[in-house]
Design a protein around this motif. Structure first.
Motif, PDB file in Angstrom:
ATOM      1  N   MET A   1      39.516  33.824  44.404  1.00 57.34           N
ATOM      2  CA  MET A   1      38.780  34.956  43.835  1.00 57.34           C
ATOM      3  C   MET A   1      37.387  34.525  43.376  1.00 57.34           C
ATOM      4  O   MET A   1      36.419  35.264  43.541  1.00 57.34           O
ATOM      5  N   ALA A   2      37.291  33.331  42.797  1.00 54.41           N
ATOM      6  CA  ALA A   2      35.979  32.822  42.377  1.00 54.41           C
ATOM      7  C   ALA A   2      35.076  32.602  43.595  1.00 54.41           C
ATOM      8  O   ALA A   2      33.885  32.922  43.565  1.00 54.41           O
ATOM      9  N   ALA A   3      35.659  32.080  44.680  1.00 50.66           N
ATOM     10  CA  ALA A   3      34.877  31.866  45.904  1.00 50.66           C
ATOM     11  C   ALA A   3      34.439  33.193  46.497  1.00 50.66           C
ATOM     12  O   ALA A   3      33.303  33.329  46.970  1.00 50.66           O
ATOM     13  N   ARG A   4      35.329  34.188  46.488  1.00 52.96           N
ATOM     14  CA  ARG A   4      34.965  35.515  47.009  1.00 52.96           C
ATOM     15  C   ARG A   4      33.777  36.078  46.238  1.00 52.96           C
ATOM     16  O   ARG A   4      32.867  36.682  46.825  1.00 52.96           O
ATOM     17  N   LYS A   5      33.765  35.884  44.914  1.00 52.65           N
ATOM     18  CA  LYS A   5      32.652  36.388  44.106  1.00 52.65           C
ATOM     19  C   LYS A   5      31.340  35.726  44.526  1.00 52.65           C
ATOM     20  O   LYS A   5      30.310  36.400  44.677  1.00 52.65           O
ATOM     21  N   GLU A   6      31.370  34.412  44.745  1.00 56.71           N
ATOM     22  CA  GLU A   6      30.147  33.713  45.149  1.00 56.71           C
ATOM     23  C   GLU A   6      29.676  34.157  46.533  1.00 56.71           C
ATOM     24  O   GLU A   6      28.477  34.315  46.772  1.00 56.71           O
ATOM     25  N   ILE A   7      30.622  34.348  47.441  1.00 56.66           N
ATOM     26  CA  ILE A   7      30.235  34.796  48.786  1.00 56.66           C
ATOM     27  C   ILE A   7      29.685  36.215  48.741  1.00 56.66           C
ATOM     28  O   ILE A   7      28.715  36.541  49.442  1.00 56.66           O
ATOM     29  N   ASN A   8      30.274  37.064  47.905  1.00 58.33           N
ATOM     30  CA  ASN A   8      29.740  38.420  47.750  1.00 58.33           C
ATOM     31  C   ASN A   8      28.315  38.391  47.214  1.00 58.33           C
ATOM     32  O   ASN A   8      27.471  39.205  47.613  1.00 58.33           O
ATOM     33  N   GLU A   9      28.036  37.462  46.304  1.00 55.37           N
ATOM     34  CA  GLU A   9      26.682  37.330  45.773  1.00 55.37           C
ATOM     35  C   GLU A   9      25.721  36.848  46.862  1.00 55.37           C
ATOM     36  O   GLU A   9      24.568  37.306  46.936  1.00 55.37           O
ATOM     37  N   LEU A  10      26.200  35.929  47.709  1.00 54.95           N
ATOM     38  CA  LEU A  10      25.377  35.470  48.826  1.00 54.95           C
ATOM     39  C   LEU A  10      25.036  36.632  49.751  1.00 54.95           C
ATOM     40  O   LEU A  10      23.874  36.825  50.142  1.00 54.95           O
ATOM     41  N   ILE A  11      26.045  37.430  50.080  1.00 48.52           N
ATOM     42  CA  ILE A  11      25.834  38.557  50.996  1.00 48.52           C
ATOM     43  C   ILE A  11      24.990  39.640  50.341  1.00 48.52           C
ATOM     44  O   ILE A  11      24.187  40.298  51.011  1.00 48.52           O
ATOM     45  N   ALA A  12      25.133  39.810  49.028  1.00 50.37           N
ATOM     46  CA  ALA A  12      24.300  40.793  48.318  1.00 50.37           C
ATOM     47  C   ALA A  12      22.821  40.445  48.463  1.00 50.37           C
ATOM     48  O   ALA A  12      21.959  41.329  48.475  1.00 50.37           O
ATOM     49  N   GLY A  13      22.527  39.157  48.598  1.00 48.79           N
ATOM     50  CA  GLY A  13      21.143  38.737  48.790  1.00 48.79           C
ATOM     51  C   GLY A  13      20.570  39.170  50.123  1.00 48.79           C
ATOM     52  O   GLY A  13      19.354  39.188  50.309  1.00 48.79           O
ATOM     53  N   TRP A  14      21.444  39.545  51.062  1.00 51.13           N
ATOM     54  CA  TRP A  14      20.978  40.032  52.362  1.00 51.13           C
ATOM     55  C   TRP A  14      20.505  41.483  52.289  1.00 51.13           C
ATOM     56  O   TRP A  14      19.755  41.923  53.152  1.00 51.13           O
TER      57      TRP A  14
END
Length: 376
Positions: free
Chosen positions: A164-177
């Motif tokens: 879940m913590a990794a999913r949050k970080e990946i979502n933040e990465l994708i939000a930057g797109w």
């Protein structure tokens, strides 16, 4: 079982091809015919578990988690955008990157194929496909690994929190797109066509995340399994110098050792599989690894037959929910094998492969390789 699950799969197919697992809280299928039937029957077996009475958050609704007819517009949108990309160029660039990396390792005592070759080449390719910047490989691989382990949370609850913590970080990465200036690529085209296709922006971003992650993790797993099989059979790698054999050989490598060992559907209404009654709401796990070695479908299933045709394996799924990164996986495996056969010296194992304990995605996490001859 982690090293070689196939003898166990064979025993299960013979003794209990459809059986109930209390630990998985699911029916488990091991025959090719049964697995393919479920994959093609969206009326009775749902990817969208809400249709079978299960709860599911709207934040995970994507082309992977929707069924026809809701699934059809977004699948068509992504498929058309995929076909409009220059896949030949992506493949050519992957070959160039592979050759450059292999030159770097030409005289090294050993290198890790998974970490130092498959991961960077796969990540570069999926980012080029989407038209986004390439994140640091090691950082992204760690997040992807945590998510992959999270797929087994039903068996190992302790992996859920890191996932879940990794999913949050990946979502933040994708939000930057979202507001970034993107070059040409699949994501730009999909966003431009979403409104006309009747697809919400949320579904686009969710599906892009799925494609990004699957395009990376599944491709890395498929490539590592393929190269391990070839290292164990150097004569097969030599034969793949033939471009025509490489075409069928890639699919045979995928069949022989599937990266994705299985996937699950929820039963929508009471039905039967192989004479066994499945009730509404019950889950059905299809073991692709077992189905791909079913002798009822594949002659000599435990042999690597590079010119096998037809080869209707299930390693990348089948039907409306076939893996969205399937074409990318084939392109990358082809590029990596091409690089290996072009190397001045043939590769060989530099040590035993290292595997972490995982049930869903199976591949060597560390695959030591060398180009040095024995004793040098």
């Amino acid at each position: 079982m982690v090293t070689d699950p196939y003898p166990t799969y064979s025993e299960l197919r013979a003794a209990s091809p459809v059986f109930w697992s209390d630990r998985l809280d699911s029916w488990v299928l091991t025959r090719y015919e049964d697995c393919r039937a479920v994959l093609g029957d969206a009326a009775n077996f749902a990817s969208d578990w809400r249709r079978a009475g299960h709860e599911s958050a709207s934040t995970v609704m994507s082309m992977q988690a929707l069924d026809p007819p809701d699934h059809t517009p977004i699948r068509r949108l992504f498929t058309n955008a995929f076909r409009n990309q220059d896949l030949d160029l992506i493949g050519d660039m992957a070959v160039v990157e592979t050759v450059q990396l292999l030159e770097k390792f030409a005289d090294a005592p050993e290198f890790d194929f998974t970490a130092e070759l498959a991961r960077p080449v796969a990540l570069s390719a999926v980012c080029r496909l989407l038209g986004v910047d390439i994140p640091p490989v090691a950082d992204f691989a760690a997040l992807s690994d945590a998510l992959v382990h999270g797929m087994d949370a039903g068996l190992r609850p302790e992996v859920l929190e890191p996932a879940m913590a990794a999913r949050k970080e990946i979502n933040e990465l994708i939000a930057g797109w979202h507001g970034a200036t993107r070059g040409p690529g699949l994501l730009t085209q999909v966003l431009a066509g979403a409104a006309e296709a009747g697809v919400s922006e949320g579904e686009v971003w969710n599906s892009s995340r799925v494609l990004f992650l699957a395009g990376f993790s599944t491709t890395v797993g498929a490539a590592a399994n393929a190269v391990l099989a070839l290292l164990e059979r150097p004569e097969a790698l030599e034969r793949l110098r033939d471009p025509k054999l490489l075409e069928t050989g890639v699919d045979e490598l995928l069949r022989f050792d599937s990266p994705v060992q299985g996937t699950t559907r929820a039963c929508v209404r009471r039905t039967s599989i192989g004479g066994v009654t499945i009730e509404r709401g019950q889950l059905v796990l299809m073991l692709f690894g077992a189905a791909n070695r079913d002798p009822a479908q594949f002659a000599s299933p435990d042999r690597l037959v590079l010119d096998r045709s037809p080869n209707r394996h299930l390693s990348l799924g089948w039907g409306p929910h076939a893996c969205s990164g399937a074409m990318l996986a084939r392109i990358i495996i082809r590029a990596l094998v091409t690089g290996l056969v072009r190397a001045p010296r043939p590769p060989r194992p530099a040590g035993p492969p290292v595997r972490e304990t995982r049930a869903t995605l199976r591949y060597p996490d560390r695959l030591p390789v060398t180009f040095r001859t024995a004793g040098s």
